[in-house]
Design an enzyme around this catalytic site. Sequence first.
Site, PDB file in Angstrom:
ATOM      1  N   GLU A 145      43.538  65.973  30.025  1.00  0.00           N
ATOM      2  CA  GLU A 145      43.416  67.424  29.820  1.00  0.00           C
ATOM      3  C   GLU A 145      42.727  67.559  28.186  1.00  0.00           C
ATOM      4  O   GLU A 145      43.563  67.257  27.344  1.00  0.00           O
ATOM      5  CB  GLU A 145      44.671  68.057  29.730  1.00  0.00           C
ATOM      6  N   ARG A 169      39.838  73.270  22.073  1.00  0.00           N
ATOM      7  CA  ARG A 169      40.164  73.853  20.451  1.00  0.00           C
ATOM      8  C   ARG A 169      39.378  73.129  19.485  1.00  0.00           C
ATOM      9  O   ARG A 169      39.262  73.410  18.364  1.00  0.00           O
ATOM     10  CB  ARG A 169      41.678  73.138  20.051  1.00  0.00           C
ATOM     11  N   THR A 187      43.541  74.565  27.028  1.00  0.00           N
ATOM     12  CA  THR A 187      43.640  75.767  26.258  1.00  0.00           C
ATOM     13  C   THR A 187      42.489  76.818  26.500  1.00  0.00           C
ATOM     14  O   THR A 187      41.894  77.090  25.875  1.00  0.00           O
ATOM     15  CB  THR A 187      43.361  75.278  24.725  1.00  0.00           C
ATOM     16  N   LYS A 222      52.126  74.862  34.328  1.00  0.00           N
ATOM     17  CA  LYS A 222      52.399  74.010  33.136  1.00  0.00           C
ATOM     18  C   LYS A 222      53.691  75.108  32.412  1.00  0.00           C
ATOM     19  O   LYS A 222      53.415  76.315  32.480  1.00  0.00           O
ATOM     20  CB  LYS A 222      51.123  74.154  32.281  1.00  0.00           C
TER      21      LYS A 222
HETATM   22  C1  3PG Z   1      49.280  71.595  24.669  1.00  0.00           C
HETATM   23  O1  3PG Z   1      48.332  72.299  24.460  1.00  0.00           O
HETATM   24  O2  3PG Z   1      49.757  71.388  25.863  1.00  0.00           O
HETATM   25  C2  3PG Z   1      50.006  71.304  23.661  1.00  0.00           C
HETATM   26  O3  3PG Z   1      49.448  71.375  22.343  1.00  0.00           O
HETATM   27  C3  3PG Z   1      50.614  69.766  23.639  1.00  0.00           C
HETATM   28  O4  3PG Z   1      51.934  69.815  23.001  1.00  0.00           O
HETATM   29  P1  3PG Z   1      52.349  68.469  22.046  1.00  0.00           P
HETATM   30  O5  3PG Z   1      51.352  68.331  21.115  1.00  0.00           O
HETATM   31  O6  3PG Z   1      53.705  68.750  21.736  1.00  0.00           O
HETATM   32  O7  3PG Z   1      52.388  67.345  23.154  1.00  0.00           O
END
Ligand code: 3PG
Length: 217
Positions: free
Chosen positions: A41, A45, A69, A129
């Site tokens: 994924e 960003r 995102t 999710k």
């Molecule tokens: C996401 O976008 O799914 C999160 O930023 C991932 O979270 P983590 O950095 O705590 O694994």
Amino acid sequence: MADASRVLQVSPVIPVVTIADPQHAVPVARALLDGGVGIIELTLRTDSALESLKRIANEVPDILVGAGTVLTPRQADAAVAVGAQFLVSPGVTPGLLDHMLQLNIPVLPGVATVGEVMAVLERGLKAMKFFPAGPAGGPDYLAAIGAPIPEALFCPTGGVSLESAPAYLSLANVSCVGGSWLAPRAAMENDDWEQITNLAGEASKLSGNQVNNASRS
Ligand code: 3PG
């Protein structure tokens, strides 16, 4: 088929990867694959995220690459245009969901409340999710949702680690977890692809409910 249940079957952990330098995109994807993780994924960003997504889609065909995102319909369209094979959003709005559902690829909308779970199910999607998993209530919260709403399947993400993953993966309504720990920024900056392969190797050995859940989809 917009439901992403099958996407959640690919690996016990979906690596959530943020790439600043597109030159890192192909090596990261190959390192994950070498460790046995066949999915990525890629978060939207960074300014160059779409370029990274395009490179992975074109040059590493064995990995399933999706965009994470996704906050707007425009981002969803742009990700699909460069080869995203699935879309992940941290939350749901009716407008974004309407739009993503027209794109004919699996969609994994983010939810954090029971009402949001119900709203996504109403739109015909079982896979979601659960974000941000740790702060929102962790495994206990998901177990509680599973009692009245067993048909929803989750990929908890946000604050999940190699250590906390098994507690999520033991739940009947969790198909896999997501996390950024598989592709640390420092490893990418140092071209330490072996570290990413090793982290992926550990993650791919986690035992999930994937076989059980596959029979439910
Ligand atoms: C996401 O976008 O799914 C999160 O930023 C991932 O979270 P983590 O950095 O705590 O694994």
